[in-house]
Scaffold this motif. Structure first.
Motif: not given
Length: 686
Positions: A531-548
């Motif tokens: 699911v995370l991959w699917g969301v990431g593909n759809l909103f690539k560049g918009a997700l702000i990653p955390t160190e955790e």
């Protein structure tokens, strides 16, 4: 990325209610953890007694002993309890036969594949097949002349029919061999007769018939064709889910659970209709848009009215107040409790479990509907009802509730050209995220069994079903959007909120997923990263990653042995690495991806994850103008990629062109892209 696929030999529509996976293997561990070891031998001895009352007592005792007790169940299984009970199905006393069937039914439901396979291998179908015409004849007599038969006699037959049908349903999910054998019994007319006479029969028995038919019509072509081609059958099914459909009767103690079971019956019928669709003319069902006019209107109130946190709290209260069941040593042969004896707390837990299983089934049906991006108008308003009084303290729940599915306005587009997917996104995704959030009873405590395994089994199954549905939704949307969420009119804030909601659920699940008995936690992680991959593909560049997130995902990727899960996790990291301003996060992710490449990795990364890592690095650094491209230059990534080329070529050559043609084609594409990417970056002279 792959959608949630159904595999007949692996899938149970009703997952094991009382798992024993937390126990070490073998009878010794079961004996050590069971408090009823000394009761086993008397049961086995009385099972063969010449006194029918003792035989009945023994059958009832099995049901009482195995209740939420996997240790004792395993001990009994080691003493061939399945074989003994199957023998009792041919007993000369009817009540012994009924109680034996009840115990076998409980073993099926609680124990899962192993016990069902044992039953099939010990030829349980032989006696079961003889019962079907007898049950049909007796029920026909009851329906024709209900006043001529004593109520107790009717109740006995209804319960017996329920038990036989449930055993057949469980067996059909055991293996293709068992399913093929059951296909030969000609069960469809038998099961449909219960649904056709639903207004004259107990709700519980009719629901079991619907459950069995739902399982048998799941990608089982002979049964699908038999039901689909009979206009009377399809009209009957349609009549059940339409408002004027006759409802089965609820009597006795079923009155308290009638609403929950009636909802389950209707949802099961929707599942059957979807399994057999499209329905051909001349059936009236052929004139109906099933998804729009039947299925969603039935599923919507079930899903929108369910609060998992509230149900879990009610279940915990019932567990705390649970009265003890009669102990085996205090049972007398003259006062043998029925095998369905239940306390008030047990009845409440059963009602709650029925609600949960119905939600699970509704989500399962919804997952099938989302296998392809459907007509958004079908979902207009569906599942959109929210409870204004709902207050959740859970951080994951807050993420789910705060999602504002803002749609970017495109004033230049003509009304007919407006993207339709946001409606689909808004009405489905936000409600589904609430079903992903774990409760206090969703998983067994670490190192201990659940306080009530059936409730825990149902809750975890709901979380997993909701994730599977989300997985299909985001894969469909990413495919339609071709990697650009803006083409669907979606706001990036929505994507970040969805990602955080799923991540918040995983944080509650925890990372202790490898211990015995924690298989459902691991399964949630396995599906959620998709699911995370699917969301990431759809909103690539918009997700702000955390160190955790980066640390946990890389650790999870290293720990999992599942190649496909590794691929999904790498894909998720790839998407997180492409947030333009997160330069340090990009460095952490790219360093990890480079560590998966030959020639220095030992042991070698499996081929598919290797290809995904190479493809990810190419995608991340395809634009040298990105702020994080400084990592590529300063880290001398180009040199590392050059060193990996020969290893990648070797891995691609190792893919069997005949057995894994698609993977070989992808491997050759990634290999060629890597060579071309190296040439491109060299040409930049940065």
């Amino acid at each position: 990325m792959g959608k949630s696929q159904k595999k007949r030999q692996m899938r149970r529509h009703n997952p094991m209610r009382v798992p024993d996976s937390h126990l070490p293997k073998g009878l010794a561990s079961a004996s050590a953890s069971s408090s009823k070891t000394e009761a086993i031998l008397p049961i086995i001895q009385k099972m063969e007694s010449v006194d029918p009352l003792e035989r009945k007592w023994a059958c009832v005792a099995v049901s009482n002993l195995i209740q939420n007790d996997p240790s004792t169940r395993r001990l009994l299984q080691g003493k061939n309890i399945v074989g003994h009970l199957i023998t009792r199905l041919s007993d000369s006393e009817e009540e012994v036969v009924v109680e034996a069937a009840g115990s076998l039914r409980n073993l099926c439901i609680d124990g899962g594949f192993d016990i069902c396979a044992e039953m099939f291998n010990k030829n349980i179908l032989a006696p079961l097949k003889t019962f079907i015409p007898k049950i049909s004849t007796t029920l026909s007599q009851f329906i024709a002349s209900p006043k001529d038969s004593p109520e107790n006699a009717q109740k006995l037959v209804y319960e017996f029919a329920d038990n036989v049908i449930t055993i057949l349903w469980c067996l059909s999910e055991t293996s293709n061999k068992a399913l093929n054998a059951i296909n030969q019994i000609s069960l469809v007319p038998f099961l449909m007769s219960f649904l056709a006479s639903r207004d004259k029969l107990p709700l519980s028995t009719v629901t079991s018939a619907a459950q069995c038919l739902y399982v048998l019509t799941d990608e089982n072509q002979p049964i699908v064709e038999e039901v689909r081609s009979n206009a009377e059958y399809t009209a009957c099914l349609l009549g059940i889910v339409r408002p004027d459909g006759a409802a089965p009767k609820a009597n006795g103690k079923e009155k308290d659970t009638s609403d929950a079971k009636a909802a389950a019956f209707r949802v099961l019928t929707c599942g059957i209709l979807r399994n057999i669709s499209p329905v051909p003319p001349p059936s009236i069902a052929a004139t109906v848009d099933l998804d729009r006019d039947v299925v969603l209107p039935t599923l919507e109130p079930v899903l929108s009215s369910t609060d998992l946190q509230e149900i879990a709290q009610a279940a915990q209260q019932a567990i705390d107040q649970q009265e003890s069941i009669p102990q085996l040593e205090s049972l007398s042969l003259k006062h043998t409790p029925k095998s369905d004896h239940k306390t008030l707390s047990e009845l409440e837990l059963e009602r709650l479990e029925t609600r949960l299983r119905t939600v699970q089934l509704a989500l399962e049906i919804l997952t099938g509907m989302c296998a392809t991006l459907p007509d958004p108008e079908i979902f207009s308003g569906a599942l959109g009802g929210e409870d204004d009084n709902e207050e959740e303290d859970d951080e994951g729940m807050e993420d789910a509730e705060d999602i504002d599915m803002t749609i970017e306005a495109d004033t230049s587009a003509a009304p007919g050209d407006a993207p339709n997917s946001p409606a689909f996104f808004t009405t489905l995704v936000a409600p589904l995220l609430k079903f992903v959030q774990p409760t206090a009873l969703s998983f067994p405590p670490l190192g201990a069994p659940s306080p009530h395994p059936p409730t825990t089994s149902a809750l975890s199954a709901i979380h997993i079903s909701a994730l599977e549905c989300l997985n299909n939704i985001f894969l469909s949307m990413a495919t339609s959007a071709r990697g650009r969420s803006s083409s669907l009119g979606l706001d990036s804030t929505s994507g970040r909120a969805v990602f955080e909601a799923v991540w918040g659920a995983l944080r509650l699940v925890g990372t202790e997923v490898s211990a015995a008995g924690q298989e459902r936690r691991r399964e949630m992680w396995d599906i959620a990263v998709g699911v995370l991959w699917g969301v990431g593909n759809l909103f690539k560049g918009a997700l702000i990653p955390t160190e955790e997130q980066i640390q946990v995902l890389t650790q999870f990727c290293n720990a999992t042995a599942d190649v496909q899960v590794k691929v999904k996790t790498i894909g998720t990291l790839e998407c997180l690495a492409q947030h333009p301003d997160s330069v340090e996060a990009n460095r952490m992710i790219s360093s990890y991806l480079l560590s998966l490449l030959p020639p220095n990795v030992n042991p070698p990364t499996p081929t598919e994850p290797l290809l995904q890592a190479v493809s990810a690095l190419i995608d991340i650094y395809s634009d040298e103008n990105m702020p994080y491209d400084v990592n590529f230059r300063q880290g001398r990534y180009l040199e590392q990629l050059v060193q990996s080329v020969e290893g990648v070529r070797k891995a691609v050559r190792g893919i069997d062109r005949k057995k894994e043609r698609e993977l070989r084609v992808r491997g050759e594409e990634v290999r060629d892209n890597l060579v071309a990417f190296i040439q491109y970056r060299r040409g930049l002279r940065l």
